[in-house]
Enzyme design. Structure first.
Site, PDB file in Angstrom:
ATOM      1  N   GLN A  11       1.387  -1.397  -0.461  1.00  0.00           N
ATOM      2  CA  GLN A  11      -0.313   0.294   0.188  1.00  0.00           C
ATOM      3  C   GLN A  11       0.389   1.388   0.340  1.00  0.00           C
ATOM      4  OE1 GLN A  11      -3.015   0.143   2.809  1.00  0.00           O
ATOM      5  NE2 GLN A  11      -4.084   1.468   2.916  1.00  0.00           N
ATOM      6  N   SER A  90       4.652  -5.841   2.934  1.00  0.00           N
ATOM      7  CA  SER A  90       3.143  -6.210   3.733  1.00  0.00           C
ATOM      8  C   SER A  90       2.416  -6.681   2.235  1.00  0.00           C
ATOM      9  CB  SER A  90       2.312  -4.924   4.420  1.00  0.00           C
ATOM     10  OG  SER A  90       1.330  -5.113   4.312  1.00  0.00           O
ATOM     11  N   LEU A  91       0.873  -5.773   2.161  1.00  0.00           N
ATOM     12  CA  LEU A  91       0.300  -6.164   1.120  1.00  0.00           C
ATOM     13  C   LEU A  91       0.943  -7.195   0.224  1.00  0.00           C
ATOM     14  CD1 LEU A  91      -2.489  -6.399  -0.317  1.00  0.00           C
ATOM     15  CD2 LEU A  91      -1.921  -4.024  -1.908  1.00  0.00           C
ATOM     16  N   ARG A 115      -8.957  -8.087   4.050  1.00  0.00           N
ATOM     17  CA  ARG A 115      -7.587  -7.224   5.104  1.00  0.00           C
ATOM     18  C   ARG A 115      -7.316  -5.985   4.909  1.00  0.00           C
ATOM     19  NH1 ARG A 115      -2.122  -5.373   3.919  1.00  0.00           N
ATOM     20  NH2 ARG A 115      -0.381  -6.072   5.414  1.00  0.00           N
ATOM     21  N   HIS A 201       0.461  -2.832  11.067  1.00  0.00           N
ATOM     22  CA  HIS A 201       1.989  -3.333  12.018  1.00  0.00           C
ATOM     23  C   HIS A 201       2.516  -3.146  13.567  1.00  0.00           C
ATOM     24  CE1 HIS A 201       2.233  -5.242   7.845  1.00  0.00           C
ATOM     25  NE2 HIS A 201       2.418  -3.562   7.060  1.00  0.00           N
ATOM     26  N   GLN A 247       1.865 -10.732  10.780  1.00  0.00           N
ATOM     27  CA  GLN A 247       2.142  -9.382   9.705  1.00  0.00           C
ATOM     28  C   GLN A 247       1.122  -8.106  10.212  1.00  0.00           C
ATOM     29  OE1 GLN A 247       1.014  -8.539   6.229  1.00  0.00           O
ATOM     30  NE2 GLN A 247       2.763  -9.725   4.739  1.00  0.00           N
TER      31      GLN A 247
END
Length: 310
Positions: A11, A90-91, A115, A201, A247
């Protein structure tokens, strides 16, 4: 044989107009079937915006996943040699898992959509929170500042280890304001608040992790065609449902992941998706690595014929 890895962005890389050359080429990936999963028109929002709406967590994440995967689909068919590894920021870890065959594209899109909704809901329901990028601070400094703040009753954690001297902290709104206002006295050149919905996070995302966990455990995961390195451990994913849930509340260890991949023999990295963020992080972390960017169909042909991926 070439030892190259594919990397997928997270993102922040979303832009109105990204992947416009992909929608006509891959309607099965980016058309009505995808729209039914996410509940809105990918082509309309990605092509027309507005940027503010596209940037919302619940929209940015599935849009980036879908566009990045479609671009990988185009690149994969043009490559003579498959990748030796994959990772994502991440994503982007979901895109990497889908690219490797560990999850189907459709299951990955459904997970990413959930998510995004879960993270958005957690940010809105909890106390105000945010993130800040540190300028002129290494990881040891960042960890010390966050730990000291927590000892004083604050809520501040390391959230992203992106590259040497590129660290992001996450915490309560008051903690981010304190960090920004006291950066110099803390030995940090600057702390720049980021335009994000919440403290991703970090423990602020516990509710999102709990909500996502159910969807993850209902998803069929297969053995990947090549190792996918996890943000949480810097090593190949072993328990994807558990690690993807964790995560959300643990730091993205992207620089250590790149270093681990290099130790495992990866010499070339290909950023696949909008922008070029992961390519820049490779250059800062592994100056001797070969780096490519595939952000549109034009880039597919260029990279597919490069000797470093043959």
């Amino acid at each position: 044989m070439s030892r190259y890895a594919i990397l997928f962005p997270g993102q922040g890389s979303q832009q109105v107009g990204m992947g416009t050359d992909l929608f006509a080429a891959y309607p099965d990936l980016l058309g009505d079937p995808a729209d039914r999963i996410v509940g809105w028109s990918l082509e309309s929002l990605v092509g027309e915006g507005p940027q503010e709406t596209l940037t919302r967590t619940e929209h940015a994440q599935p849009a980036l996943y879908a566009v990045s995967y479609a671009l990988w689909h185009a690149l994969e068919s043009a490559l003579a040699v498959p990748p030796s590894a994959a990772a994502g920021h991440s994503l982007g870890e979901y895109t990497a898992l889908a690219a490797s065959g560990a999850i189907s594209y459709v299951d990955g899109l459904a997970l990413v959509a959930e998510r995004g909704r879960a993270m958005d809901a957690a940010a809105e329901a909890g106390e105000p929170s945010g993130m800040a990028a540190l300028i002129g601070a290494d990881l040891a400094q960042a960890e010390r500042v966050a730990a000291d703040r927590r000892r004083d009753g604050g809520r501040l954690w390391v959230a992203n280890i992106n590259a040497p001297a590129q660290i992001v902290l996450a915490g309560g709104e008051a903690d981010i304001e304190w960090l920004s206002g006291n950066a110099r006295s803390l030995g940090i050149r600057r702390a720049i608040p980021l335009s994000v919905a919440g403290a991703f996070h970090s423990p602020f995302m516990a509710a999102a992790a709990e909500r996502l966990e159910a969807a993850l455990h209902d998803t069929a995961f297969l053995d990947p065609a090549y190792p996918v390195y996890a943000n949480t451990t810097t090593r190949p994913v072993e328990d994807p449902a558990r690690q993807l849930s964790e995560q959300l509340v643990q730091p993205v260890q992207f620089a250590p992941t790149l270093e681990r991949m290099a130790k495992d023999g990866i010499t070339t990295f290909i950023h696949v998706g909008p922008g070029d963020v992961t390519a820049g992080l490779v250059k800062r972390t592994l100056p001797d690595a070969t780096v490519h960017v595939v952000s549109d169909l034009e880039g597919v042909a260029t990279v597919a014929t490069d000797p470093s991926v043959q």
